[in-house]
Scaffold this active site. Structure first.
Site, short mmCIF file in Angstrom:
data_model
loop_
_atom_site.label_atom_id
_atom_site.label_comp_id
_atom_site.label_asym_id
_atom_site.label_seq_id
_atom_site.Cartn_x
_atom_site.Cartn_y
_atom_site.Cartn_z
N GLY A 52 0.84 -1.20 0.00
CA GLY A 52 0.00 0.00 0.00
C GLY A 52 0.87 1.25 0.00
O GLY A 52 1.84 1.33 0.78
N GLU A 95 -10.78 -0.91 -4.36
CA GLU A 95 -9.85 -0.24 -5.28
C GLU A 95 -10.37 -0.26 -6.72
O GLU A 95 -9.59 -0.20 -7.66
CB GLU A 95 -8.47 -0.91 -5.20
CG GLU A 95 -7.85 -0.94 -3.82
CD GLU A 95 -7.48 0.44 -3.27
OE1 GLU A 95 -7.21 1.33 -4.08
OE2 GLU A 95 -7.50 0.60 -2.04
C1 SIN Z 1 -2.91 2.15 -2.12
O1 SIN Z 1 -3.09 2.66 -1.03
O2 SIN Z 1 -2.01 1.29 -2.28
C2 SIN Z 1 -3.75 2.47 -3.32
C3 SIN Z 1 -4.24 3.86 -3.39
C4 SIN Z 1 -5.30 4.18 -2.37
O3 SIN Z 1 -6.22 3.37 -2.15
O4 SIN Z 1 -5.23 5.25 -1.77
#
Ligand code: SIN
Length: 235
Positions: A17, A107
């Site tokens: 993330g 997502e």
């Molecule tokens: C992530 O956090 O890896 C992806 C982008 C998000 O959901 O803010």
């Protein structure tokens, strides 16, 4: 690393993330490891219709851009750290299908599944493969480079089902600061400073949220051959 330089294969399921996943972890993880990817640049270039904006007034969230592609674009934030800091989560083996389904929904707004080698900051193991959600330049929500002040204003005024867009930005700045003394990202810090300044202005009646026009165009400029020399010197 294996003999051919590729990260070792693992049966374990890890997710990296770099945005909200840093401070809003996926369910059913049993390890959380700060670290980084290389070869990418983090930017607020993904429109959000479902979390930090609406279909009528999309907000802005982060995505990763391949560094070589980013270097071909005109970006007012013309440097970016070599390391994209974030967090890798190991998902409990018996919960992998459930978590993947949960994240595919969370997502969904233009992000697709990719894999990248993750480097644990504590050096506890060599780089290993992680799944990462990326909004690539060919997705409808990809905005490309934006003027930093216009982007900060856009983030300041936007809001969606997951809350204020500016809370996402400031939450990301804080989450990055907490990972390591070297995990800051100038793009995120500059936008955060601009948003704090907008907040001051708004309280003094010098900036208004009401009536703010959300730009509709997502056109973005590539470096022309004249600019090429200068732009390839981005770090
Ligand atoms: C992530 O956090 O890896 C992806 C982008 C998000 O959901 O803010």
């Amino acid at each position: 690393m294996s003999a051919n330089g590729a990260p070792p294969e693992t049966d374990e399921f890890w997710i990296f993330g770099y945005g909200s996943l840093i401070w809003k972890p996926p369910p059913h993880y049993d390890r959380r490891v700060p670290g980084w990817l290389t070869g990418y640049v983090r930017r607020f270039w993904q429109a959000s219709q479902d979390h930090r904006g609406t279909p009528e007034a999309p907000g802005r969230v982060v995505t990763l851009i391949e560094r070589s592609f980013w270097a071909s674009l005109v970006d007012a934030h013309d440097s970016a750290p070599e390391k994209v800091w974030g967090v890798a989560y190991r998902i409990q083996a018996d919960k992998v299908a459930e978590v993947r389904e949960h994240l595919d929904i969370r997502e969904i707004n233009g992000y697709t599944i990719h894999h990248a080698p993750f480097h644990p900051a504590d050096g506890s193991s060599p780089a290993f493969r992680t799944l990462v959600y990326i909004g690539t330049p060919d997705n409808d929500q990809f905005t490309g480079p934006q003027d930093p002040q216009a982007l900060a204003e856009h983030i300041y005024v936007s809001e969606g089902p997951s809350g204020l867009n500016r809370d996402y930005l400031l939450g990301l700045e804080k989450a990055l600061d907490e990972l390591s003394p070297e995990s800051g990202d100038a793009h995120v810090t500059d936008l955060s400073n601009r948003v704090r300044e907008l907040d001051r202005k708004r309280r003094e009646g010098r900036f208004q949220v009401e009536g703010f026009e959300h730009p509709v165009s997502h056109e973005f400029k590539r470096v022309s051959s004249v600019d090429e020399q200068e732009e390839t010197e981005k770090t």
